[in-house]
Design an enzyme around this catalytic site. Structure first.
Site, PDB file in Angstrom:
ATOM      1  N   CYS A  24      -2.401   9.157   2.006  1.00 20.65           N
ATOM      2  CA  CYS A  24      -2.050   8.503   0.736  1.00 20.65           C
ATOM      3  C   CYS A  24      -3.061   8.901  -0.327  1.00 20.65           C
ATOM      4  CB  CYS A  24      -2.006   6.997   0.917  1.00 20.65           C
ATOM      5  SG  CYS A  24      -3.448   6.360   1.757  1.00 20.65           S
ATOM      6  N   GLU A  54       0.885  -1.176   0.000  1.00 18.86           N
ATOM      7  CA  GLU A  54       0.000   0.000   0.000  1.00 18.86           C
ATOM      8  C   GLU A  54       0.917   1.219   0.000  1.00 18.86           C
ATOM      9  OE1 GLU A  54      -3.240  -0.071  -0.178  1.00 18.86           O
ATOM     10  OE2 GLU A  54      -3.758  -2.127   0.368  1.00 18.86           O
TER      11      GLU A  54
HETATM   12  P1  NAD Z   1       8.069   5.245   4.973  1.00 20.87           P
HETATM   13  O1  NAD Z   1       8.227   4.452   3.744  1.00 20.87           O
HETATM   14  O2  NAD Z   1       9.124   6.196   5.341  1.00 20.87           O
HETATM   15  O3  NAD Z   1       7.889   4.281   6.244  1.00 20.87           O
HETATM   16  C1  NAD Z   1       6.839   3.350   6.346  1.00 20.87           C
HETATM   17  C2  NAD Z   1       7.237   2.221   7.279  1.00 20.87           C
HETATM   18  O4  NAD Z   1       8.289   1.470   6.665  1.00 20.87           O
HETATM   19  C3  NAD Z   1       7.789   2.679   8.620  1.00 20.87           C
HETATM   20  O5  NAD Z   1       7.325   1.811   9.641  1.00 20.87           O
HETATM   21  C4  NAD Z   1       9.285   2.536   8.435  1.00 20.87           C
HETATM   22  O6  NAD Z   1       9.970   2.375   9.653  1.00 20.87           O
HETATM   23  C5  NAD Z   1       9.337   1.271   7.584  1.00 20.87           C
HETATM   24  N1  NAD Z   1      10.565   1.066   6.814  1.00 20.87           N
HETATM   25  C6  NAD Z   1      11.355   2.008   6.231  1.00 20.87           C
HETATM   26  N2  NAD Z   1      12.408   1.405   5.624  1.00 20.87           N
HETATM   27  C7  NAD Z   1      12.265   0.075   5.807  1.00 20.87           C
HETATM   28  C8  NAD Z   1      13.031  -1.069   5.434  1.00 20.87           C
HETATM   29  N3  NAD Z   1      14.176  -0.965   4.757  1.00 20.87           N
HETATM   30  N4  NAD Z   1      12.587  -2.296   5.789  1.00 20.87           N
HETATM   31  C9  NAD Z   1      11.419  -2.431   6.467  1.00 20.87           C
HETATM   32  N5  NAD Z   1      10.677  -1.385   6.893  1.00 20.87           N
HETATM   33  C10 NAD Z   1      11.085  -0.140   6.554  1.00 20.87           C
HETATM   34  O7  NAD Z   1       6.643   5.989   4.845  1.00 20.87           O
HETATM   35  P2  NAD Z   1       6.021   7.095   5.815  1.00 20.87           P
HETATM   36  O8  NAD Z   1       6.708   8.398   5.595  1.00 20.87           O
HETATM   37  O9  NAD Z   1       5.879   6.570   7.203  1.00 20.87           O
HETATM   38  O10 NAD Z   1       4.533   7.181   5.236  1.00 20.87           O
HETATM   39  C11 NAD Z   1       4.146   7.993   4.176  1.00 20.87           C
HETATM   40  C12 NAD Z   1       4.019   7.177   2.897  1.00 20.87           C
HETATM   41  O11 NAD Z   1       3.094   6.096   3.092  1.00 20.87           O
HETATM   42  C13 NAD Z   1       3.435   7.991   1.757  1.00 20.87           C
HETATM   43  O12 NAD Z   1       4.130   7.652   0.583  1.00 20.87           O
HETATM   44  C14 NAD Z   1       1.992   7.537   1.685  1.00 20.87           C
HETATM   45  O13 NAD Z   1       1.381   7.709   0.444  1.00 20.87           O
HETATM   46  C15 NAD Z   1       2.142   6.089   2.031  1.00 20.87           C
HETATM   47  N6  NAD Z   1       0.883   5.546   2.516  1.00 20.87           N
HETATM   48  C16 NAD Z   1       0.202   4.709   1.689  1.00 20.87           C
HETATM   49  C17 NAD Z   1      -1.035   4.216   2.089  1.00 20.87           C
HETATM   50  C18 NAD Z   1      -1.812   3.315   1.191  1.00 20.87           C
HETATM   51  O14 NAD Z   1      -2.724   2.662   1.690  1.00 20.87           O
HETATM   52  N7  NAD Z   1      -1.545   3.241  -0.099  1.00 20.87           N
HETATM   53  C19 NAD Z   1      -1.563   4.556   3.346  1.00 20.87           C
HETATM   54  C20 NAD Z   1      -0.825   5.410   4.161  1.00 20.87           C
HETATM   55  C21 NAD Z   1       0.392   5.892   3.729  1.00 20.87           C
END
Ligand code: NAD
Length: 513
Positions: free
Chosen positions: A300, A266
């Site tokens: 998102c 997602e």
């Molecule tokens: P992010 O990618 O920085 O982090 C998301 C999660 O991934 C966090 O828990 C982070 O610690 C973890 N993470 C980061 N690197 C990782 C790795 N190498 N291995 C495993 N886990 C890792 O995103 P964010 O800034 O927290 O959230 C915003 C983003 O999320 C935006 O792009 C938004 O569009 C997206 N989002 C999508 C949806 C959807 O349903 N499509 C919903 C909410 C947010």
């Protein structure tokens, strides 16, 4: 600055203190190796600390989750539903307190903070009903005295890695459905919002303990690069449901598919609303403004692009700018505020850089686009939401800047509108404001919106939990929450039963031994 006593009250209302354990495996694990600190975007102040999960403890959590799966997966689904029902009820009782913590930790307005908890309650209700409806098909067999059907079997421990902007509801979309499906769940929340996760798990803990169930829900905290990597690389975790940015999602997808595990991805969106001259402009205006400004553009599904019919372009844009001028930016704890802070200073920098790039690519800034200083909250991360008239050939409007920037485009034909609409790599949510059935049906046709969500006369943001949620293209293709998304949390088994007295083979094959 927020009053320290007020912060302490919000914390103690949900059972948190100045430092908290960040690992739950049926009990809170008493270890203090690495302390991470959660800051409030409202004023930059330190809220509280969390002891992150160490590698050794992680191993222990997963082993217990596997053991719990061996018990939980054998329970009848309606009995699993009872647990989820009780958790939903406990969340109802704590909605306001948890909502306040969400506002403090990620900056959502009061209404949106409570909405986050309401979403968990809604998913719980949905999952309880689902626990009595997990169905399989019966298929006509070509062989005499044979019966064929498919059954759905619990998958195993699953991992949920969640983003900061929905600090707990994303977990519930996955976990409540997975729990009634018979899975156990290991949650790695965003390290920008670990306190909300801990507070939710404290509510869950009480219910699970009271009903005497095993460790169905676990929590591990820490950075993506450490604990997140452990979850995605772990063969015992059959499915990783990841919510986050496109670059992180691409990486996690590679790690999980390397071990042939399953993912639900997602990822980011770049959602557009088409505004036709044949729309009800009041509805369109409200839909676009809500989509672009709510959660300070950190959803998102936030509306990042408005594609407007040239016949109404000038009047629509003029009214939109008026609406932007009246939307109050400030602390989510203040009455009347519609736009809270961005999550951290890095997000403000990304916002300012995107504005600069848009300007250098020929975009015309029609409103906002600067840092905002809020009296008494000078260290908070506030911006004035931007409206930018886009130019053909721009690049910045093709990426998701996780902040309130709305690009505006002009179109003459519905075909042109859809061409602009589909010209980005992401494919999450889309909408058209129109009362013209031909335009609407074009938007919904195979040549229309290429997104996972298509809305008519309602904006891109604010999905209900009853539908399957997710998007296409670089948004990752995952589906969560409603409809038949539960199938992702189970494995399908095709069963053939021969109740006859000989062994006919399929396709008429003979084997006369
Ligand atoms: P992010 O990618 O920085 O982090 C998301 C999660 O991934 C966090 O828990 C982070 O610690 C973890 N993470 C980061 N690197 C990782 C790795 N190498 N291995 C495993 N886990 C890792 O995103 P964010 O800034 O927290 O959230 C915003 C983003 O999320 C935006 O792009 C938004 O569009 C997206 N989002 C999508 C949806 C959807 O349903 N499509 C919903 C909410 C947010």
């Amino acid at each position: 600055m927020m009053d320290r006593a007020e912060i302490s009250r919000i914390l103690s209302d949900v059972g948190l203190s100045e430092t908290n354990y960040g690992t739950f495996d049926g009990r809170w694990v008493d270890e203090g190796v690495e302390r991470i600190v959660s800051h409030s975007p409202v004023d930059g102040s330190e809220i509280a600390g969390v002891f992150a999960t160490s590698t050794e403890t992680y191993e222990h959590v997963i082993r217990k989750s596997v053991e719990a799966f061996n018990r939980w997966s054998l329970m009848p689904p309606p009995e699993r539903g009872i647990l989820v029902r009780e958790i939903g009820n406990a969340l109802r009782l704590n909605k306001e307190k948890l909502g306040r913590l969400v506002s403090l930790e990620v900056g959502k307005t009061k209404s949106e903070g409570e909405g986050e908890i309401q979403e968990m309650i809604d998913v719980a209700d949905f999952a309880v009903g689902l626990s009595r409806q997990l169905y399989g098909l019966t298929i006509a067999s070509e062989r005499p005295n044979h019966r064929m059907y498919e059954q759905w079997v619990p998958l195993g421990p699953i991992g949920v890695i969640s983003s900061f902007n929905f600090p707990c509801s994303v977990w519930s979309w996955n976990s409540f459905i997975a729990a009634v499906a018979g899975d156990t769940i290991v949650w790695k929340p965003s390290s920008k919002a670990p306190l909300t996760a801990i507070a939710v798990m404290k509510v869950v803990e009480q219910v699970v303990e009271r009903l005497g169930y095993p460790q169905i829900f676990s929590l591990v905290t820490g950075s993506g690069g450490t604990i997140g990597e452990l979850v995605s690389g772990d063969r015992r975790i059959k499915l990783v449901s990841f919510t986050g940015s496109i670059p992180s999602g691409k990486h996690i997808s590679r790690v999980v598919s390397e071990r042939l595990g399953r993912t639900i991805l997602e990822l980011g969106g770049n959602n557009a609303a088409i505004v036709s001259s044949r729309s009800d402009m009041d509805i369109a205006l409200k839909g676009v403004a809500f989509g672009a400004l709510a959660t300070a553009g950190q959803r998102c599904t936030s509306t990042r692009r408005a594609i407007v019919d040239s016949a109404i372009y000038d009047s629509f844009v003029e009214r939109l700018i008026r609406a932007y001028s009246s939307a109050r930016v400030g602390s989510p704890f203040n009455e009347g505020v519609l736009v809270g802070p961005l999550i951290d200073d890095k997000a403000v920098e990304n916002f300012l850089n995107a504005i600069e790039q848009a300007r250098s690519e020929g975009g015309k800034i029609l409103f906002g686009g600067s840092r905002a200083s809020i009296k008494g909250h000078e260290n908070g991360h506030y911006v004035i939401p931007a409206v930018i008239e886009a130019r053909k050939g721009m690049k910045i409007d093709k990426v998701e800047t996780f902040a309130p920037i709305l690009y505006i485009y002009r179109y003459n034909t519905i075909e042109e509108a859809l061409e602009i609409h589909n010209s980005v790599p992401q494919g999450l949510s889309s909408s058209i404001f129109s009362n013209d059935i031909r335009e609407v049906e074009y938007f919904l046709s195979a040549r229309g919106s290429d997104c996972g969500i298509a809305n008519i006369n309602t904006g891109t943001a604010g999905a209900e939990i009853g539908g399957a949620f997710g998007g296409e293209k670089e948004t990752g293709g995952g589906r969560e929450s409603g409809s038949d998304s539960w199938k992702s949390y189970m494995r399908r088994q095709t069963v053939t039963i021969n109740y006859g007295r000989d062994l006919p083979l399929s396709q008429g094959v003979r084997f006369d031994i």
